[in-house]
Design an enzyme around this catalytic site. Structure first.
Site, PDB file in Angstrom:
ATOM      1  N   HIS A 162     -41.500  45.302   8.795  1.00 34.25           N
ATOM      2  CA  HIS A 162     -40.150  45.441   8.265  1.00 34.25           C
ATOM      3  C   HIS A 162     -39.479  46.611   8.979  1.00 34.25           C
ATOM      4  O   HIS A 162     -39.929  47.745   8.888  1.00 34.25           O
ATOM      5  CB  HIS A 162     -40.207  45.707   6.757  1.00 34.25           C
ATOM      6  CG  HIS A 162     -38.926  46.217   6.174  1.00 34.25           C
ATOM      7  ND1 HIS A 162     -38.029  45.407   5.518  1.00 34.25           N
ATOM      8  CD2 HIS A 162     -38.381  47.473   6.135  1.00 34.25           C
ATOM      9  CE1 HIS A 162     -37.000  46.127   5.109  1.00 34.25           C
ATOM     10  NE2 HIS A 162     -37.191  47.381   5.473  1.00 34.25           N
ATOM     11  N   ASP A 219     -35.834  35.568   5.197  1.00 34.88           N
ATOM     12  CA  ASP A 219     -36.019  36.599   4.162  1.00 34.88           C
ATOM     13  C   ASP A 219     -35.624  36.020   2.806  1.00 34.88           C
ATOM     14  O   ASP A 219     -35.078  36.706   1.951  1.00 34.88           O
ATOM     15  CB  ASP A 219     -35.206  37.854   4.482  1.00 34.88           C
ATOM     16  CG  ASP A 219     -35.817  39.128   3.902  1.00 34.88           C
ATOM     17  OD1 ASP A 219     -36.992  39.086   3.479  1.00 34.88           O
ATOM     18  OD2 ASP A 219     -35.118  40.151   3.854  1.00 34.88           O
ATOM     19  N   TYR A 236     -45.018  46.548   1.871  1.00 33.16           N
ATOM     20  CA  TYR A 236     -44.369  47.614   2.637  1.00 33.16           C
ATOM     21  C   TYR A 236     -45.309  48.788   2.907  1.00 33.16           C
ATOM     22  O   TYR A 236     -45.200  49.469   3.923  1.00 33.16           O
ATOM     23  CB  TYR A 236     -43.170  48.167   1.852  1.00 33.16           C
ATOM     24  CG  TYR A 236     -41.857  47.459   2.047  1.00 33.16           C
ATOM     25  CD1 TYR A 236     -41.788  46.145   2.505  1.00 33.16           C
ATOM     26  CD2 TYR A 236     -40.660  48.107   1.745  1.00 33.16           C
ATOM     27  CE1 TYR A 236     -40.572  45.508   2.666  1.00 33.16           C
ATOM     28  CE2 TYR A 236     -39.440  47.476   1.903  1.00 33.16           C
ATOM     29  CZ  TYR A 236     -39.392  46.180   2.356  1.00 33.16           C
ATOM     30  OH  TYR A 236     -38.181  45.559   2.505  1.00 33.16           O
ATOM     31  N   SER A 285     -34.401  40.624  -2.145  1.00 29.38           N
ATOM     32  CA  SER A 285     -33.153  41.292  -2.506  1.00 29.38           C
ATOM     33  C   SER A 285     -32.493  41.771  -1.223  1.00 29.38           C
ATOM     34  O   SER A 285     -33.169  42.147  -0.264  1.00 29.38           O
ATOM     35  CB  SER A 285     -33.422  42.482  -3.426  1.00 29.38           C
ATOM     36  OG  SER A 285     -34.158  43.483  -2.752  1.00 29.38           O
ATOM     37  N   GLY A 320     -37.106  42.542  -4.695  1.00 30.79           N
ATOM     38  CA  GLY A 320     -36.087  43.369  -5.315  1.00 30.79           C
ATOM     39  C   GLY A 320     -36.637  44.405  -6.270  1.00 30.79           C
ATOM     40  O   GLY A 320     -37.788  44.813  -6.187  1.00 30.79           O
ATOM     41  N   GLY A 321     -35.779  44.806  -7.199  1.00 31.31           N
ATOM     42  CA  GLY A 321     -36.107  45.882  -8.115  1.00 31.31           C
ATOM     43  C   GLY A 321     -35.546  47.222  -7.688  1.00 31.31           C
ATOM     44  O   GLY A 321     -35.730  48.216  -8.385  1.00 31.31           O
TER      45      GLY A 321
END
Length: 393
Positions: free
Chosen positions: A198, A288, A133, A292, A71-72
């Site tokens: 992803h 997952d 990522y 987030s 997240g974030g």
């Protein structure tokens, strides 16, 4: 001396249906599978479990979990919490693979690796992917290949983001170099060297992978795209990818918003893919967990955020059985044998003599998880955790 465990008369799904069988657990492994075992005169300490009311399956393998949270996307206050042991075990997960996501600055590979070791010491089996990522990949040694060779828990790379507004927009050559480094590291370390991808909702979908493979010695099986149920267009592209020989993964954590705006529920995606003739070994589910789950509008603006749950892995497999008429064998395969095969985990995902004693006993009447064993140790009994993590007690 540790007690030998004898499970009697359970209906085995290995994940293929084996019918009523007995299973002997000793020293953290499956010692034997057969019929009419009787260890009463062996002078060994034996715990006998009547399995007559249960289905017995391999422990579940969750190929994508954010051990240290993620997240974030909405600022520091939206960083999601770390996974705890019972998040996995109460959902039947005995093997999990940890990854980084969007944030590889405040979430680091050193933290991920430490958390993996912590969860392993508490009772389950853990592995990790190097990278996140972005490309160029963050690594511990400065090299993808070196990370895979020198760090036991690192088995692949990812999750690399493509076709997503949060990706680093890698070039085709950059993707090729990541896959090549993972391939060599995997070969030399005896690991899968898989590249976890992803998949975003961008127009290109899987084209970057096809282009990376084209004109090279790389194959589609080098890449393992997840979130392939993100929307109908991505899902259909995933079916084509599988028909060309690749393996695709459906994400089980979701939100009502995403489902109302086109996401294909993982249980329905699994059922439809099987109906389309895709081999069960080319289909996996992953949770997952602790990621987030950001909700964006069409302009990429954040509307809200929820947290992924590891428990959804089995919930989706169960839903596939009960609501979508998927066979128990195929549904369990998607969370055991299939991910274990993709990840190169030869001791996991199946019930056979000599393999790790990761087992789940499921109630025959309602398909609820009743008992969970990891490496021969019972972690869940009667649906309740018998072992908890350090900070859950």
């Amino acid at each position: 001396m540790n007690s030998i465990i004898l499970i009697k008369n359970a209906e085995l799904f290995a994940p293929q249906s084996l019918g009523k069988m007995d299973v002997v657990i000793a020293g953290g492994s499956i010692a034997a599978i057969g019929k009419d075992f009787n260890l009463a005169g062996s002078n060994l300490p034996v715990t006998v479990i009547d399995g007559s009311d249960y289905y017995l399956t391999p422990g579940f393998v969750d190929s994508l979990v954010h051990f240290i949270g993620g997240g974030g996307e909405g600022g520091f206050a939206t960083r999601t919490p770390e996974m705890q042991l019972t998040d996995a075990t109460l959902g039947g997960v005995t093997t999990a693979i940890g990854v980084l996501g969007t944030d590889a600055t405040t979430r680091t590979l050193t933290n991920l690796l430490a958390k993996a070791h912590a969860l392993e010491s508490e009772g389950i089996t853990t592995y990790c992917h190097t990278g996140s990522y972005e490309i160029p990949c963050r690594t511990l040694t400065g090299s993808i290949t070196d990370d895979l060779i020198l760090i036991d828990k690192f088995i692949g790379v990812g999750e690399i983001a493509i076709s997503d507004h949060r990706s680093s927009q890698p070039t085709i050559d950059e993707i090729r170099k990541v896959a090549a480094a993972a391939r060599v590291g995997g070969i030399l370390a005896g690991k899968s060297g898989v590249v976890s991808v992803h998949m975003g909702a961008g127009e290109r979908i899987l084209q970057p992978i096809y282009q990376a493979v084209s004109g090279t010695e790389l194959t589609l099986k080098q890449f393992y795209p997840t979130h392939m149920n993100r929307n109908r267009r991505v899902f259909e592209a995933g079916l084509e990818f599988a028909k060309k020989g690749g393996v695709i993964d459906f994400t089980t954590s979701t939100t009502e918003y995403d489902l109302k705006h086109g996401e294909v529920a993982a249980a329905a995606a699994l059922a439809e893919a099987l109906q389309a003739g895709i081999n069960p070994l080319q289909l996996t589910l992953s949770s997952d967990g602790n990621a987030s789950l950001p909700i964006y509008n069409d302009n990429g603006e954040l509307l809200g955020l929820q947290v992924g749950q590891v428990s959804t892995l089995y919930q989706s497999a169960r839903d596939a059985i009960l609501s979508h008429k998927v066979s128990i064998s195929d549904a369990i395969c998607a969370i055991t044998q299939s991910p274990a095969a993709v990840l190169g985990l030869k001791q996991k995902g199946r019930l056979a003599s000599g393999l790790d004693a990761d087992l789940v006993l499921i109630n025959r009447d309602d398909l609820a998880i009743n008992q969970v064993f990891a490496k021969g140790k019972q972690l869940v009994a009667n649906g309740n955790a018998t072992v908890k993590g350090m900070f859950e007690r």
